[in-house]
Design an enzyme around this catalytic site. Structure first.
Site, mmCIF file in Angstrom:
data_model
loop_
_atom_site.group_PDB
_atom_site.id
_atom_site.type_symbol
_atom_site.label_atom_id
_atom_site.label_comp_id
_atom_site.label_asym_id
_atom_site.label_seq_id
_atom_site.Cartn_x
_atom_site.Cartn_y
_atom_site.Cartn_z
ATOM 1 N N CYS A 35 27.265 8.645 -8.855
ATOM 2 C CA CYS A 35 27.901 7.446 -9.421
ATOM 3 C C CYS A 35 27.213 6.167 -8.935
ATOM 4 C CB CYS A 35 29.377 7.468 -9.011
ATOM 5 S SG CYS A 35 30.241 5.925 -9.273
ATOM 6 N N CYS A 38 29.536 3.350 -7.705
ATOM 7 C CA CYS A 38 30.106 3.679 -6.389
ATOM 8 C C CYS A 38 29.218 3.124 -5.271
ATOM 9 C CB CYS A 38 30.261 5.193 -6.224
ATOM 10 S SG CYS A 38 31.396 5.928 -7.423
#
Length: 113
Positions: A35, A38
């Site tokens: 991700c 993230c």
């Protein structure tokens, strides 16, 4: 997992104790290695964990390694941020955001502590 400094990593096994049983409100980041957003959020979470240490607990949960909790709360997008208070989810936010905006969104949670 992209680890945010000063932010504890929790698992399916430790979730109930660390999050649902916590005295403070808990901000849980549902995250994953793949991700990109993230990664952007990691320094933001580290800063909030340090600055708001007495008012909110910040933890991370790797969705790939912990499918039980991920499906329990129907988390589909990363990063998902959920705030738990007294064992109940009280707020959910999806996507990375700058620190200032995240703190604004957490205002009501922090004000209640």
């Amino acid at each position: 997992m992209i680890h945010a400094e000063g932010v504890a990593e929790i698992t399916d096994t430790t979730f109930d104790e660390e999050v649902l049983g916590a005295a403070l409100p808990v901000l849980v980041e549902f995250t994953a290695d793949w991700c990109g957003p993230c990664r952007q959020l990691a320094p933001v979470l580290s800063a909030i964990a340090a600055e708001e240490a007495g008012r909110i607990k910040v933890v991370q949960l790797d969705v790939d390694a912990n499918p039980g909790i991920t499906s329990r709360y129907a988390v589909l997008s990363m990063p998902t941020l959920m705030v738990f208070r007294d064992g109940e989810p009280v707020k959910s936010m999806v996507g990375a955001r700058p620190k200032r905006r995240l703190l604004q969104e957490l205002d009501d949670v922090l004000a209640a502590v």
